[in-house]
Write an enzyme that holds these catalytic residues in place. Structure first.
Site: not given
Ligand SMILES: NC(=O)c1ccc[n+]([C@@H]2O[C@H](COP(=O)([O-])OP(=O)(O)OC[C@H]3O[C@@H](n4cnc5c(N)ncnc54)[C@H](O)[C@@H]3O)[C@@H](O)[C@H]2O)c1
Length: 716
Positions: A297, A326, A345, A402-404, A431, A452, A464, A502, A661
């Site tokens: 640490d 997230m 958003d 935003v979405v993955e 991720s 991350h 990360e 991961n 962690y």
């Molecule tokens: N959920 C998890 O456990 C986790 C962990 C680590 C990383 N992540 C990564 O974090 C990211 C988000 O995941 P999440 O679980 O929060 O998803 P989520 O679906 O809960 O949230 C995504 C949000 O993004 C918004 N969005 C979509 N397009 C957009 C744009 N053009 N501009 C602004 N906002 C927009 C959506 O309206 C939604 O509110 C992904 O890349 C995911 O892989 C998720």
């Protein structure tokens, strides 16, 4: 001047008052390293020889008092055998005994942290005055050991057994008001008043108004408990401690047992019991692992500091794109850490959700008395919800969450790049998607990296920070600085599918899928892995992560590393996913999750998952715990070794901490590399051999083979 060295000095003031001041040259804190222990011995001789002293103040010239023993000296000493360890404890114990027996009263002036050996020194003084800003405590059990310089002997004789057991077994830092309440200190003072408070206390002792000799007698005597009182205190105390510590952490119960064994003894005998317990625990793998984690640490903190120095400017204003699970968590954490953040958003519904989440977390703090309603208001005000890019020109870092989906992410990042200043850092919370690939959509890829976070953001300590092929040092530096300012542990890694955490988690999940394919019961696997130390077994973890997320990420990993992560059978998570079972989020996964009265999901096993699996897996078969551990842990370990060999992560220490962690890897094992060192590569190789035929993940890497051949450890 009565005595002076590079670690401490003893001065003589008017009225025969002596002052022993700790000031370890060349260090930012005072600690009991070997030199300090030796110098204290010499200083005590000088004090004993000095004529006309009426009282002693014990002080620190640094903002902390003494933070404890020098833990960097532990690793080698712990390996030197019981006699050497007892000798180590004995040296400073003898010092503290002499301090306690000086022919005049003493007052410890606790201006800042007095932890471990630092607090044990205070306990050897007759009186303790404490700054309202200071903290005291005996954190040794957190390192798998017990206090070794009289803490288990003096503390119960000062504050009583019940409180002392909680202090020692819990290892928590105690605030000034709590310390005063139980009588661990005698008076408090604001930092600027503290010396005056100390002088008044000392003068009253010198004048005979405070019974310092009586205090010494109490500390040298058996505990004032009759048999019934003792039975009550230790029986209930130890049961509670055992329950809280868990079966893998022996030190808290051992500490309580040492107090109990010594309850009828005088100081010297009681100290011998303590030293023996200390030495026995110090030799365990658990203590080695926990001390190792502490040292790693420190290395990580140093690296983070180094990176932060490379940042061209600090993060004063941040933004997050996407207000989902997230994004909402990141906004909360930034605001909570004092850094204002825009939360953007595309949908009002998303923003409402993100704000609701932050509100919920803050309300919980307020309800628990850990935050005032005003502070909650201030924190919420630091989150600025928005549907537009207005004001993005003044933002230092934008975290995309935003979405993955790589097309969506690339479009959003390219659009954002046009709205921000030329030096704004863009970071993606993806991720799985390659940072280098996402950067292809950008005009300034050097300003881009991965950041991350783990879910839930406020609770998971790891971030990360991922370097793409073109990421600049300054970008990494600013991102690490931001993560650190948010109270997170940043580990810098190179880009690859799954990054570090991961990438090693999915081979572990593959191990799980293969076990199920071959007839294992998922509940049995969970039970074995939880007993091994994981906070949850793999089936439960997949349910919590989200089976859809697991399947999606698994496919990315299989594409990235087909030689060892592509399966030629339908996996159990795929079967669950196809049946619409997404895990905890829809209440159906390997387990089912009906809500209790308070609306919390209750993990419940039903026949449904077994029925779904039935057509795809072999007939039920018993696996021994050893077989299950080997099938689960060998693939994780080989993949982590590969990451180290490929330079994805810099050191075994960083790799181990990332798993602690980011995944909750059991701390008492210290991480994968510490575990390998504890069991030895010979034994690991035997585990791998027992899994022959299960695929490349079960074969030792070149680096592992070299360690085995040269009889080397990972930590050297
Ligand atoms: N959920 C998890 O456990 C986790 C962990 C680590 C990383 N992540 C990564 O974090 C990211 C988000 O995941 P999440 O679980 O929060 O998803 P989520 O679906 O809960 O949230 C995504 C949000 O993004 C918004 N969005 C979509 N397009 C957009 C744009 N053009 N501009 C602004 N906002 C927009 C959506 O309206 C939604 O509110 C992904 O890349 C995911 O892989 C998720």
């Amino acid at each position: 001047m009565i005595y002076e060295s590079d670690t401490l000095k003893v001065q003589r003031h008017d009225g025969g008052i002596a002052e022993l001041t700790f000031d370890l040259h060349g260090e930012s804190v005072n600690k009991f390293n070997q030199a300090t222990v030796d110098d204290l011995k010499a200083a005590l001789s000088a004090l004993e020889a000095e004529q006309g002293i009426s009282g002693l103040l014990v002080t620190s010239a640094k903002p902390v008092f003494i933070v404890g023993a020098d833990i960097t000296e532990f690793t080698r000493m712990f390996k030197a055998g019981k006699e050497t360890i007892i000798e180590f404890a004995g040296h400073n114990s003898a010092n503290l005994n002499r301090l306690e027996q000086l022919p005049f009263p003493s007052v410890a002036v606790i201006n800042g942290y007095a932890l471990g050996g630092g607090f044990e020194l205070c306990l050897a003084c007759d009186f303790r005055v404490m700054s309202t800003a200071a903290r005291v405590g005996l954190p040794e059990t957190k390192l798998g050991i017990v206090p070794g310089w009289g803490g288990t002997v003096r503390l119960p004789r000062i504050i009583g057994v019940d409180e002392a057991l909680m202090w020692i077994a819990g290892g928590a830092e105690q605030r000034a008001d709590a310390a005063l309440k139980v009588g661990a200190v005698d008076a408090l003072g604001a930092p600027e008043e503290l010396r005056k408070v100390a002088m008044v206390t000392l003068q009253r002792a010198i004048d005979g108004k405070l019974d310092w000799r009586g205090r010494r007698d109490a500390k040298r005597s058996p505990l004032p408990l009759n048999d019934t009182e003792a039975m009550m205190a230790f029986f209930t105390g130890k049961a509670l401690i055992a329950q809280q510590a868990g079966r893998n952490y022996p030190a808290p119960v051992a500490a309580a047992t040492a107090v109990e064994q010594a309850r009828g003894m005088g100081l010297e005998d009681a100290l011998a019991v303590e030293a023996n317990t200390f030495a026995e625990l110090a030799q365990t793998d658990v203590a080695q692992a926990l001390v190792g984690v502490f040292l790693s640490d420190q290395l990580l903190a140093k690296k983070a500091k180094g990176w932060s120095r490379q940042a061209d400017k600090p993060v004063q204003r941040a933004a997050v794109l996407g207000a989902g699970i997230m994004g909402g968590g990141i906004a909360y954490q930034s605001a909570f850490s004092g850094i204002p953040i825009k939360m953007k958003d595309i949908a009002q519904a998303g923003i409402d959700l993100g704000l609701k989440e932050a509100n919920k977390l803050l309300s919980k703090r307020v309800a628990r008395g850990r935050m005032s309603p005003e502070k909650m208001g201030e924190t919420l005000n630091r989150i600025e919800p928005t549907l537009s890019y207005d004001g993005f020109g003044q933002i230092d870092i934008v975290v995309e969450a935003v979405v993955e989906n790589s097309k969506v992410k690339q479009a959003v990042l390219a659009e954002t790049e046009k709205q921000v200043a030329a030096d704004t850092v863009l970071a993606s919370n993806t991720s799985t998607i390659s940072i280098t690939r996402l950067a292809e959509a950008l005009e300034r890829p050097e300003n881009f990296c991965g950041m991350h976070f783990f879910n839930p953001v406020h609770a998971m300590p790891l971030v990360e920070v991922i370097r793409g092929a073109k990421t600049s040092d300054a970008t990494v530096g600013r991102t690490v600085a931001y993560a650190t300012a948010m109270g997170k542990k940043a580990v810098v890694v190179q880009d690859c599918p799954g990054f570090l955490v991961n990438r090693v988690l999915f081979p572990y999940f593959d191990g799980f899928s293969k076990l199920l394919r071959d007839g294992a019961d998922f509940q049995a696997v969970d039970k074995v892995m939880e007993r091994w130390g994981w906070p949850m077994g793999p089936a439960y973890l997949l349910d919590v992560v989200g089976i859809d997320t697991g399947v999606h990420a698994g496919a990315v990993m299989a594409e990235g590393f087909p030689d060892r992560m592509r399966n030629d059978f339908k996996t159990a998570p795929e079967i669950m996913f196809e049946a619409g079972r997404l895990g905890q989020k829809n209440g159906l996964g390997f387990y089912e999750y009906p809500s209790d009265k308070k609306g919390r999901p209750v993990k419940t096993a039903t026949a449904v998952a077994y029925e779904l699996l039935a057509g795809h897996v072999a007939e039920r078969r018993e696996f021994t715990p050893e077989q299950i551990v080997a099938r689960m842990m060998v693939p994780m370990a080989t993949e982590l070794a590969r990451c180290l060999e490929e330079g994805i992560v810099g050191t075994p220490a960083e790799a181990d901490l990332a798993l602690l962690y980011g995944l909750g890897f059991p701390p008492f094992r210290g991480g994968v590399f510490r575990w390998l060192d504890a069991i030895g590569m010979e034994n690991f190789a035997a585990m791998a051999r027992a899994c022959e035929g299960l695929g490349k993940s079960y074969e030792l890497t070149e680096g592992m083979q070299a360690k085995l051949a040269n009889n080397e450890t990972w930590y050297g």
